[in-house]
Design a protein around this motif. Sequence first.
Motif, PDB file in Angstrom:
ATOM      1  N   SER A  73       1.703   9.063  -6.206  1.00 26.98           N
ATOM      2  CA  SER A  73       2.181  10.429  -5.975  1.00 26.98           C
ATOM      3  C   SER A  73       3.184  10.850  -7.053  1.00 26.98           C
ATOM      4  O   SER A  73       3.092  11.948  -7.609  1.00 26.98           O
TER       5      SER A  73
ATOM      6  N   GLN B  31       0.834  -1.204   0.000  1.00 27.88           N
ATOM      7  CA  GLN B  31       0.000   0.000   0.000  1.00 27.88           C
ATOM      8  C   GLN B  31       0.872   1.259   0.000  1.00 27.88           C
ATOM      9  O   GLN B  31       0.576   2.223  -0.714  1.00 27.88           O
ATOM     10  N   ASN B  32       1.938   1.216   0.785  1.00 27.36           N
ATOM     11  CA  ASN B  32       2.848   2.367   0.831  1.00 27.36           C
ATOM     12  C   ASN B  32       3.523   2.585  -0.520  1.00 27.36           C
ATOM     13  O   ASN B  32       3.682   3.719  -0.978  1.00 27.36           O
TER      14      ASN B  32
ATOM     15  N   SER C 218       1.060   4.043  -2.936  1.00 26.69           N
ATOM     16  CA  SER C 218       0.870   5.472  -2.647  1.00 26.69           C
ATOM     17  C   SER C 218       2.023   6.297  -3.206  1.00 26.69           C
ATOM     18  O   SER C 218       1.823   7.382  -3.764  1.00 26.69           O
TER      19      SER C 218
END
Length: 306
Positions: free
Chosen positions: A27, A19-20, A23
């Motif tokens: 971004s 998930q990180n 993200s």
Amino acid sequence: MITAISAVLLIFSLNIRAQNQQSEIDSLVNKMRTAGREWNTYAEPLIKIGEPAVAALIENARDTSLSLWNRRIIMTTLNTIHSEQWVEPALEILFDENEAPEIRNRTTAGLSGFDLSHVNTKLWELFSGFENQFYKSNIAHLLLSADTAMAYRAFYELYQTQDGHIQRNALQKLAFLRPGESTNWYLNALQGEDWMTANLAIDSLISASSLNADLLLSVYYLPDIDEEVQWRIVYVLSQRINSANIPFFCEALKSESWLVRTESAIALTKLNKEEVLKQLVVLQNDSAEVVRNNARWVIRELNNSY
């Protein structure tokens, strides 16, 4: 029980990490949509992430609402990652006539090296339709992994119709595709007007694993052959260091061309002293002063080198 808990924790940790990462990808890709000259700041970490970033990049590469600049930098990032995921979307863009030519051309770097045999006919049609020589050259390179016969035809056309870097690259590819014809291609280039292409041919002939000197000599003795072409042939043979060429170099000492005479004299100084001296005896008494002087110079050089 401990093993089960550890497994659950590991899965949880992996999910959090994924998930990180997603993200971070989202971004970075979002910044690429509006990036200017600083775009490498975002592209480099995406390239480092690699495959997981490809899907998001492809989605944005397809987004025609973005500026041409931003689509190009996104495509460049995809090309560098060089993922198989990018192949079909890149082909769609490449064959889309509604896309800007520079956008279509941008996909070619990302397609290089992948099996494109399923679109060989479409690639050939694209090559034939493009007028821009750089776009045509890029499509010719794609044909290398699509259909080698078509690639040969494409590079043949580029060699015959273009000059500079594109002609030299085409020459290399023609020799690569048909190594049995490489000497003939390089001999053809020796006779061309582009000196850089001729120099490439010279270097290639010098470094060739085998060389048929008779083919070079057949060009050397062509009627009305340019003296610079003759010089190139003498230079190639002089770098191969073969005593079998001594009679030819001795004969070339009689050439009307200063270039040819000088290169031949230098060539003789690199060869076996005894063999050269035997064949220079007659030339020392030649009716032409310039021939006598060259013969004496070679003899002095040979004697000084031993």
